[in-house]
Design a protein around this motif. Structure first.
Motif, PDB file in Angstrom:
ATOM      1  N   GLN A 180      -5.924  -8.763 -25.827  1.00 11.32           N
ATOM      2  CA  GLN A 180      -4.862  -7.771 -25.887  1.00 11.32           C
ATOM      3  C   GLN A 180      -4.693  -7.283 -27.330  1.00 11.32           C
ATOM      4  O   GLN A 180      -4.379  -8.066 -28.227  1.00 11.32           O
ATOM      5  CB  GLN A 180      -3.533  -8.355 -25.382  1.00 11.32           C
ATOM      6  CG  GLN A 180      -2.399  -7.350 -25.358  1.00 11.32           C
ATOM      7  CD  GLN A 180      -2.679  -6.150 -24.476  1.00 11.32           C
ATOM      8  OE1 GLN A 180      -2.936  -6.297 -23.296  1.00 11.32           O
ATOM      9  NE2 GLN A 180      -2.657  -4.959 -25.050  1.00 11.32           N
ATOM     10  N   LEU A 181      -4.913  -5.976 -27.529  1.00  9.17           N
ATOM     11  CA  LEU A 181      -4.779  -5.364 -28.842  1.00  9.17           C
ATOM     12  C   LEU A 181      -3.610  -4.386 -28.866  1.00  9.17           C
ATOM     13  O   LEU A 181      -3.152  -3.910 -27.818  1.00  9.17           O
ATOM     14  CB  LEU A 181      -6.066  -4.619 -29.226  1.00  9.17           C
ATOM     15  CG  LEU A 181      -7.341  -5.468 -29.325  1.00  9.17           C
ATOM     16  CD1 LEU A 181      -8.548  -4.574 -29.522  1.00  9.17           C
ATOM     17  CD2 LEU A 181      -7.235  -6.474 -30.455  1.00  9.17           C
ATOM     18  N   MET A 182      -3.134  -4.089 -30.051  1.00  2.38           N
ATOM     19  CA  MET A 182      -2.058  -3.117 -30.219  1.00  2.38           C
ATOM     20  C   MET A 182      -2.329  -2.314 -31.489  1.00  2.38           C
ATOM     21  O   MET A 182      -3.126  -2.719 -32.342  1.00  2.38           O
ATOM     22  CB  MET A 182      -0.702  -3.817 -30.336  1.00  2.38           C
ATOM     23  CG  MET A 182      -0.607  -4.790 -31.492  1.00  2.38           C
ATOM     24  SD  MET A 182       1.069  -5.260 -31.937  1.00  2.38           S
ATOM     25  CE  MET A 182       1.539  -3.831 -32.886  1.00  2.38           C
TER      26      MET A 182
ATOM     27  N   ASP B 273     -11.874   7.586 -36.581  1.00  2.00           N
ATOM     28  CA  ASP B 273     -12.963   8.291 -37.258  1.00  2.00           C
ATOM     29  C   ASP B 273     -14.251   7.476 -37.247  1.00  2.00           C
ATOM     30  O   ASP B 273     -15.343   8.026 -37.422  1.00  2.00           O
ATOM     31  CB  ASP B 273     -12.575   8.600 -38.712  1.00  2.00           C
ATOM     32  CG  ASP B 273     -11.453   9.628 -38.794  1.00  2.00           C
ATOM     33  OD1 ASP B 273     -11.273  10.377 -37.815  1.00  2.00           O
ATOM     34  OD2 ASP B 273     -10.758   9.675 -39.831  1.00  2.00           O
ATOM     35  N   VAL B 274     -14.123   6.177 -37.036  1.00  2.00           N
ATOM     36  CA  VAL B 274     -15.302   5.309 -37.024  1.00  2.00           C
ATOM     37  C   VAL B 274     -16.196   5.617 -35.823  1.00  2.00           C
ATOM     38  O   VAL B 274     -17.422   5.561 -35.911  1.00  2.00           O
ATOM     39  CB  VAL B 274     -14.872   3.828 -37.007  1.00  2.00           C
ATOM     40  CG1 VAL B 274     -16.083   2.911 -36.945  1.00  2.00           C
ATOM     41  CG2 VAL B 274     -14.036   3.513 -38.242  1.00  2.00           C
ATOM     42  N   LEU B 275     -15.565   5.963 -34.685  1.00  3.60           N
ATOM     43  CA  LEU B 275     -16.301   6.305 -33.463  1.00  3.60           C
ATOM     44  C   LEU B 275     -15.867   7.695 -33.009  1.00  3.60           C
ATOM     45  O   LEU B 275     -15.065   7.832 -32.080  1.00  3.60           O
ATOM     46  CB  LEU B 275     -16.057   5.266 -32.374  1.00  3.60           C
ATOM     47  CG  LEU B 275     -16.595   3.850 -32.633  1.00  3.60           C
ATOM     48  CD1 LEU B 275     -16.157   2.909 -31.529  1.00  3.60           C
ATOM     49  CD2 LEU B 275     -18.124   3.872 -32.739  1.00  3.60           C
TER      50      LEU B 275
ATOM     51  N   LEU C 156     -14.285  -1.118 -28.872  1.00  2.00           N
ATOM     52  CA  LEU C 156     -15.288  -1.747 -29.728  1.00  2.00           C
ATOM     53  C   LEU C 156     -14.780  -2.034 -31.135  1.00  2.00           C
ATOM     54  O   LEU C 156     -15.460  -2.715 -31.905  1.00  2.00           O
ATOM     55  CB  LEU C 156     -16.539  -0.856 -29.807  1.00  2.00           C
ATOM     56  CG  LEU C 156     -17.229  -0.553 -28.470  1.00  2.00           C
ATOM     57  CD1 LEU C 156     -18.389   0.402 -28.680  1.00  2.00           C
ATOM     58  CD2 LEU C 156     -17.702  -1.838 -27.808  1.00  2.00           C
ATOM     59  N   LEU C 157     -13.616  -1.507 -31.468  1.00  2.00           N
ATOM     60  CA  LEU C 157     -13.094  -1.681 -32.821  1.00  2.00           C
ATOM     61  C   LEU C 157     -12.502  -3.081 -33.004  1.00  2.00           C
ATOM     62  O   LEU C 157     -12.169  -3.762 -32.039  1.00  2.00           O
ATOM     63  CB  LEU C 157     -12.033  -0.622 -33.109  1.00  2.00           C
ATOM     64  CG  LEU C 157     -12.466   0.830 -32.900  1.00  2.00           C
ATOM     65  CD1 LEU C 157     -11.328   1.769 -33.238  1.00  2.00           C
ATOM     66  CD2 LEU C 157     -13.687   1.151 -33.742  1.00  2.00           C
TER      67      LEU C 157
END
Length: 368
Positions: free
Chosen positions: A211-213, A237-239, A281-282
């Motif tokens: 779980q990300l936020m 901006d990375v993807l 993916l980050l």
């Protein structure tokens, strides 16, 4: 001959003047005739969005910092990448001062307990003597004094018991435990030596990777529009070209801090967005952009190019009986391609799609 020659020149000049005049009339007539496309207002869904940057983080995490007041680190009990359960011991401190205080407390308790037992025996003995000689004032005085000492010793023992509980609690806290089920993200073995730094380094970090936020800040103006539960599109901006779904989970009630933004004082509020996609993916720490959908509704719109602005007034050019007519309109939400028309037009009105700056009211119109 000369007279005829002069007459011929005069006629030629006259023809030239008439020709130039005719050309000007033709040009003027041509400039007052507009060939253009027209459109009508349509009903479509429009939306209003708030965009703000943020940082990707673990939604559930625990960060353990070195606590010098606990003593020296005796042992780190977990390794990076290890799965842990809530209550799993993470590290243990060694505090010789606490151990000394614990030993002193135990000795004081033993001493006070021996003293209390002795006073109880004296009290019992004096009670027996007073039963035989109740009028003996000296015995009564001695009895009362022993009773008072006994009560004072009881109080001392209670205080020592409270002190014992406090010491035991502090000793228990020397073993730091996990507050959640998760994975050990990092272990910094040298963080214990960073207590003299301005910003202490994390010693152990634990998080729930599933779980990300995204955490960021919004302005005081945007807090009036951003609400818990609103949908969010996340990008980075990375993807480039990739996006993920999210939902606003928290909007701060109290301001974070006052900053100088563009020379003006601005108040900022913390916002948290839960990432709903599981295949992101980050990694935590990546910078992201939050596009928060604050309002969405069906309404009447025109293409953005059809509406002109003059000061605070919005207007369009309609076609009525082959001529342009300038109409003031009231507008609302604006998107990349369309603008909401709240008043001033009906569905039957034909509106110039992209009028040039030369267009004015009363001009002839040829509709493509």
């Amino acid at each position: 001959m000369e007279k005829k020659k002069k007459i011929g020149i005069a006629i030629g000049v006259g023809v030239l003047i008439v020709g130039l005049f005719g050309i000007n009339i033709w040009k003027k007539a041509a400039s007052e005739n507009v060939t253009a496309e027209v459109t009508n207002i349509i009903e479509e869904t429009v939306s209003e969005k708030v965009m703000t940057p943020g940082t990707l983080k673990l939604a559930n995490e625990q960060t353990v910092y070195f606590a010098p007041e606990n003593g020296e680190i005796s042992e780190v009990l977990v390794e990076e990448g290890e799965d842990v359960k809530k209550g799993t011991p993470l590290l243990r401190y060694e505090n010789k001062q606490l151990e000394l205080e614990k030993k002193q407390n135990e000795l004081q308790l033993q001493s006070s307990q021996l003293q209390l037992n002795n006073l109880r025996d004296q009290h019992k003995e004096l009670d027996e003597k007073l039963e035989k000689d109740s009028k003996n004032e000296m015995l009564q005085s001695e009895h009362d004094q022993v009773w008072l000492q006994q009560q004072q010793t009881n109080l001392e023992i209670e205080q020592l018991q409270l002190q014992k509980q406090s010491i035991e609690q502090q000793i228990a806290e020397l073993e730091v435990k996990s507050e959640l089920d998760g994975k050990v993200v990092s272990v910094n073995d040298v963080a214990g030596a960073s207590s003299n730094q301005l910003e202490p380094q994390p010693l152990i970090q634990i998080g729930t990777l599933e779980q990300l936020m995204v955490e960021g800040i919004i302005s005081e103006y945007d807090t009036l529009k951003v609400k818990q539960g609103q949908s969010v599109v996340l990008s980075s901006d990375v993807l480039p070209g990739e996006s993920w779904k999210g939902k606003v989970s928290f909007v701060g009630y109290l301001p974070e801090e006052a900053n100088s933004l563009g020379g003006e004082t601005g108040v900022q509020y913390r916002i948290e967005v839960n990432v709903e996609d599981k295949n992101i993916l980050l990694k935590p720490g990546f910078q992201m952009v939050m596009e928060i959908l604050t309002e969405e509704r069906k309404t009447k719109t025109l293409p953005l190019s059809a509406v002109k602005q003059e000061g605070d007034t919005s207007y369009v050019f309609t076609v009525v009986d082959g001529k342009t007519e300038k109409k003031e309109v009231s507008v609302g939400l604006v998107s990349n391609e369309s603008i909401e028309i709240t008043d001033g037009l009906s569905e039957e009105d034909e509106v110039l799609l992209d009028p040039s700056d030369d267009v004015s009211a009363g001009m002839d119109v040829t509709v493509k």
